[in-house]
Scaffold this motif. Structure first.
Motif, PDB file in Angstrom:
ATOM      1  N   HIS A   2       9.088   1.896   0.118  1.00  0.00           N
ATOM      2  CA  HIS A   2       7.995   2.835   0.360  1.00  0.00           C
ATOM      3  C   HIS A   2       6.678   2.062   0.359  1.00  0.00           C
ATOM      4  O   HIS A   2       6.475   1.167  -0.467  1.00  0.00           O
ATOM      5  N   PRO A   3       5.764   2.390   1.289  1.00  0.00           N
ATOM      6  CA  PRO A   3       4.499   1.632   1.346  1.00  0.00           C
ATOM      7  C   PRO A   3       3.638   1.763   0.109  1.00  0.00           C
ATOM      8  O   PRO A   3       2.756   0.928  -0.127  1.00  0.00           O
ATOM      9  N   GLY A   4       3.890   2.792  -0.715  1.00  0.00           N
ATOM     10  CA  GLY A   4       3.105   2.951  -1.933  1.00  0.00           C
ATOM     11  C   GLY A   4       3.527   2.042  -3.064  1.00  0.00           C
ATOM     12  O   GLY A   4       2.776   1.845  -4.034  1.00  0.00           O
ATOM     13  N   GLY A  20      11.250   2.678  -4.548  1.00  0.00           N
ATOM     14  CA  GLY A  20      10.525   3.933  -4.473  1.00  0.00           C
ATOM     15  C   GLY A  20       9.018   3.790  -4.499  1.00  0.00           C
ATOM     16  O   GLY A  20       8.457   2.728  -4.806  1.00  0.00           O
ATOM     17  N   GLU A  21       8.342   4.892  -4.218  1.00  0.00           N
ATOM     18  CA  GLU A  21       6.896   4.927  -3.987  1.00  0.00           C
ATOM     19  C   GLU A  21       6.065   4.417  -5.156  1.00  0.00           C
ATOM     20  O   GLU A  21       5.088   3.688  -4.965  1.00  0.00           O
ATOM     21  N   THR A  22       6.421   4.797  -6.388  1.00  0.00           N
ATOM     22  CA  THR A  22       5.569   4.462  -7.533  1.00  0.00           C
ATOM     23  C   THR A  22       6.088   3.252  -8.305  1.00  0.00           C
ATOM     24  O   THR A  22       5.659   2.998  -9.425  1.00  0.00           O
ATOM     25  N   CYS A  23       6.979   2.503  -7.690  1.00  0.00           N
ATOM     26  CA  CYS A  23       7.498   1.285  -8.299  1.00  0.00           C
ATOM     27  C   CYS A  23       6.378   0.246  -8.416  1.00  0.00           C
ATOM     28  O   CYS A  23       5.547   0.112  -7.529  1.00  0.00           O
ATOM     29  N   ILE A  24       6.371  -0.485  -9.522  1.00  0.00           N
ATOM     30  CA  ILE A  24       5.457  -1.613  -9.709  1.00  0.00           C
ATOM     31  C   ILE A  24       6.311  -2.842  -9.990  1.00  0.00           C
ATOM     32  O   ILE A  24       7.084  -2.863 -10.954  1.00  0.00           O
ATOM     33  N   ILE A  25       6.187  -3.858  -9.140  1.00  0.00           N
ATOM     34  CA  ILE A  25       6.996  -5.068  -9.250  1.00  0.00           C
ATOM     35  C   ILE A  25       6.064  -6.257  -9.437  1.00  0.00           C
ATOM     36  O   ILE A  25       5.097  -6.426  -8.688  1.00  0.00           O
ATOM     37  N   GLY A  26       6.355  -7.078 -10.433  1.00  0.00           N
ATOM     38  CA  GLY A  26       5.503  -8.216 -10.747  1.00  0.00           C
ATOM     39  C   GLY A  26       5.718  -9.388  -9.813  1.00  0.00           C
ATOM     40  O   GLY A  26       6.214  -9.255  -8.696  1.00  0.00           O
ATOM     41  N   HIS A  27       5.351 -10.577 -10.285  1.00  0.00           N
ATOM     42  CA  HIS A  27       5.456 -11.794  -9.499  1.00  0.00           C
ATOM     43  C   HIS A  27       6.793 -12.495  -9.747  1.00  0.00           C
ATOM     44  O   HIS A  27       7.394 -12.366 -10.812  1.00  0.00           O
ATOM     45  N   HIS A  28       7.244 -13.239  -8.737  1.00  0.00           N
ATOM     46  CA  HIS A  28       8.469 -14.050  -8.848  1.00  0.00           C
ATOM     47  C   HIS A  28       9.678 -13.183  -9.215  1.00  0.00           C
ATOM     48  O   HIS A  28      10.450 -13.514 -10.118  1.00  0.00           O
ATOM     49  N   VAL A  29       9.833 -12.072  -8.514  1.00  0.00           N
ATOM     50  CA  VAL A  29      10.975 -11.178  -8.726  1.00  0.00           C
ATOM     51  C   VAL A  29      11.967 -11.371  -7.583  1.00  0.00           C
ATOM     52  O   VAL A  29      11.588 -11.438  -6.415  1.00  0.00           O
ATOM     53  N   THR A  43      10.913  -7.304   6.856  1.00  0.00           N
ATOM     54  CA  THR A  43      10.642  -6.155   5.984  1.00  0.00           C
ATOM     55  C   THR A  43       9.314  -6.308   5.269  1.00  0.00           C
ATOM     56  O   THR A  43       8.507  -5.376   5.204  1.00  0.00           O
ATOM     57  N   MET A  44       9.078  -7.492   4.699  1.00  0.00           N
ATOM     58  CA  MET A  44       7.849  -7.692   3.934  1.00  0.00           C
ATOM     59  C   MET A  44       6.624  -7.729   4.835  1.00  0.00           C
ATOM     60  O   MET A  44       5.535  -7.338   4.418  1.00  0.00           O
ATOM     61  N   LEU A  45       6.769  -8.190   6.078  1.00  0.00           N
ATOM     62  CA  LEU A  45       5.669  -8.108   7.033  1.00  0.00           C
ATOM     63  C   LEU A  45       5.269  -6.654   7.239  1.00  0.00           C
ATOM     64  O   LEU A  45       4.081  -6.289   7.146  1.00  0.00           O
ATOM     65  N   HIS A  46       6.247  -5.803   7.515  1.00  0.00           N
ATOM     66  CA  HIS A  46       5.958  -4.374   7.679  1.00  0.00           C
ATOM     67  C   HIS A  46       5.379  -3.792   6.392  1.00  0.00           C
ATOM     68  O   HIS A  46       4.403  -3.032   6.433  1.00  0.00           O
ATOM     69  N   TYR A  47       6.006  -4.144   5.259  1.00  0.00           N
ATOM     70  CA  TYR A  47       5.541  -3.569   3.989  1.00  0.00           C
ATOM     71  C   TYR A  47       4.121  -4.000   3.659  1.00  0.00           C
ATOM     72  O   TYR A  47       3.286  -3.166   3.269  1.00  0.00           O
ATOM     73  N   ARG A  48       3.823  -5.306   3.776  1.00  0.00           N
ATOM     74  CA  ARG A  48       2.489  -5.784   3.397  1.00  0.00           C
ATOM     75  C   ARG A  48       1.405  -5.132   4.268  1.00  0.00           C
ATOM     76  O   ARG A  48       0.326  -4.786   3.769  1.00  0.00           O
ATOM     77  N   VAL A  49       1.675  -4.951   5.557  1.00  0.00           N
ATOM     78  CA  VAL A  49       0.735  -4.260   6.441  1.00  0.00           C
ATOM     79  C   VAL A  49       0.624  -2.792   6.036  1.00  0.00           C
ATOM     80  O   VAL A  49      -0.479  -2.242   5.892  1.00  0.00           O
ATOM     81  N   ALA A  50       1.767  -2.148   5.839  1.00  0.00           N
ATOM     82  CA  ALA A  50       1.769  -0.726   5.497  1.00  0.00           C
ATOM     83  C   ALA A  50       1.100  -0.462   4.158  1.00  0.00           C
ATOM     84  O   ALA A  50       0.366   0.525   3.997  1.00  0.00           O
ATOM     85  N   HIS A  51       1.346  -1.335   3.185  1.00  0.00           N
ATOM     86  CA  HIS A  51       0.758  -1.141   1.849  1.00  0.00           C
ATOM     87  C   HIS A  51      -0.763  -1.228   1.910  1.00  0.00           C
ATOM     88  O   HIS A  51      -1.463  -0.458   1.242  1.00  0.00           O
ATOM     89  N   GLU A  52      -1.283  -2.148   2.714  1.00  0.00           N
ATOM     90  CA  GLU A  52      -2.737  -2.275   2.836  1.00  0.00           C
ATOM     91  C   GLU A  52      -3.322  -1.001   3.431  1.00  0.00           C
ATOM     92  O   GLU A  52      -4.351  -0.497   2.953  1.00  0.00           O
ATOM     93  N   LEU A  53      -2.687  -0.448   4.464  1.00  0.00           N
ATOM     94  CA  LEU A  53      -3.163   0.798   5.048  1.00  0.00           C
ATOM     95  C   LEU A  53      -3.000   1.958   4.071  1.00  0.00           C
ATOM     96  O   LEU A  53      -3.841   2.869   4.027  1.00  0.00           O
ATOM     97  N   HIS A  54      -1.926   1.940   3.290  1.00  0.00           N
ATOM     98  CA  HIS A  54      -1.706   2.968   2.269  1.00  0.00           C
ATOM     99  C   HIS A  54      -2.835   2.958   1.243  1.00  0.00           C
ATOM    100  O   HIS A  54      -3.326   4.022   0.838  1.00  0.00           O
ATOM    101  N   LYS A  55      -3.246   1.778   0.813  1.00  0.00           N
ATOM    102  CA  LYS A  55      -4.340   1.672  -0.156  1.00  0.00           C
ATOM    103  C   LYS A  55      -5.642   2.223   0.426  1.00  0.00           C
ATOM    104  O   LYS A  55      -6.517   2.669  -0.325  1.00  0.00           O
ATOM    105  N   MET A  56      -5.779   2.179   1.739  1.00  0.00           N
ATOM    106  CA  MET A  56      -6.977   2.694   2.407  1.00  0.00           C
ATOM    107  C   MET A  56      -6.861   4.173   2.747  1.00  0.00           C
ATOM    108  O   MET A  56      -7.697   4.712   3.483  1.00  0.00           O
ATOM    109  N   ASN A  57      -5.795   4.812   2.241  1.00  0.00           N
ATOM    110  CA  ASN A  57      -5.577   6.254   2.416  1.00  0.00           C
ATOM    111  C   ASN A  57      -5.402   6.664   3.875  1.00  0.00           C
ATOM    112  O   ASN A  57      -5.805   7.760   4.289  1.00  0.00           O
TER     113      ASN A  57
END
Length: 299
Positions: free
Chosen positions: A184-186, A204-213, A149-163
């Motif tokens: 959500h990739p956002g 969800g899309e606008t979630c912000i999660i810190g470190h060591h969660v 899951t995190m492999l897909h997410y980390r790749v998707a999030h990077e592309l999401h940041k690049m619009n």
């Protein structure tokens, strides 16, 4: 098939003609749409680059490690450049320099691979540190669905940041289908992120999660309600929780709305939470009431 030949050909003609509704959802008379199969190959290539020798036996020999990683990066560049160009046509005028922009985005993504790898290995360590059932790091990489899951997410999030349109959503939905974890990739997720078991998690899309969660199965980090515009369409504004550092959320808890969960907080299982809590909180439900009955009384 008992359909008469002329009726059969008429049906084929109707299905082949581009309808008004189809024109409305496919901009610029796109000739070729992004390929889900190619996106699967892209994630597999990133996986082989990030975790060499785990999933590609050709990389087992350290003498050839650099060569095989180089080949995979080149293959990744070609596939990704192609898919980004297709995706950009969804939201850009056909006269734009789509190929040039796609190439620039592809190069930026390739440059981000070392950071994606670093983040994924922090996730592996977090899983290892939080589960006494794990015997070694390799077991985490091979067996734990959150790594996929995190492999897909980390790749998707990077592309999401690049619009990049559409591709990030496809990538995270591929992981969702395979693991039952819906991110959500956002969403913004920090280092050392761990999901134990994982099934039924929603972020969800606008979630912000810190470190060591660390979160457990069935947890929802969702929106409490939606703002709508004058046409009744939901407005994309921050609406999901902000989770601080060193937070643990146990199974089947639901946290809704743009609220803040302070650092070093523990949220017990089956909690429904719609308000912010300060750092160091312990949010627990009341203990179950143990009432004994005999002879079937009280059932």
């Amino acid at each position: 098939m008992n359909i008469p030949e002329d009726s059969f050909q008429k049906i084929i003609k109707q299905l082949s003609d581009i309808s008004v509704e189809e024109k409305n959802v496919i901009p610029c008379d796109i000739k070729q749409l992004p390929s889900v199969d190619s996106l699967r190959k892209i994630v597999a290539l990133v996986r082989d680059i990030v975790f060499p020798a785990y999933f590609d036996d050709k990389q087992g020999d350290p003498l050839f490690r650099q060569y095989h990683i180089g080949v995979n990066v080149e293959r990744l560049s070609i596939l990704l450049n192609e898919q980004i160009a297709m995706a950009l046509r969804f939201e850009r005028d056909c006269d734009d320099d789509i190929l040039g922009l796609a190439h620039d985005i592809m190069e930026s993504f390739i440059e981000s691979l070392p950071e994606i790898k670093r983040l994924l290995f922090t996730d592996v360590k977090a899983i290892y540190d939080n589960d006494p059932a794990v015997r070694n790091y390799s077991e985490v990489i091979f067996c734990y669905p959150v790594v996929q899951t995190m492999l897909h997410y980390r790749v998707a999030h990077e592309l999401h940041k690049m619009n990049v349109p559409i591709l990030p959503r496809i990538l995270t939905e591929l992981a969702h289908s395979a693991t039952g974890i819906d991110i959500h990739p956002g969403a913004q997720i920090g280092e050392y992120f761990s999901i134990d078991h994982g099934t039924g998690v929603v972020i969800g899309e606008t979630c912000i999660i810190g470190h060591h969660v660390t979160i457990y199965q069935g947890v929802t980090l969702g929106a409490k309600n939606f703002q709508v515009d004058d046409n009744g369409r939901p407005v994309n504004v921050p609406r999901h929780p902000i989770i601080g550092n060193h937070v643990t959320i146990y199974a089947n808890s639901t946290i809704l709305g743009r609220i803040t969960i302070g650092d070093n907080t523990v949220i017990g299982g089956n909690i429904w939470l719609t308000h912010s809590v300060p750092p160091g909180s312990r949010i627990l439900q009341s203990k179950a009431l143990d009432v004994s009955f005999s002879g079937g009384l009280g059932i």
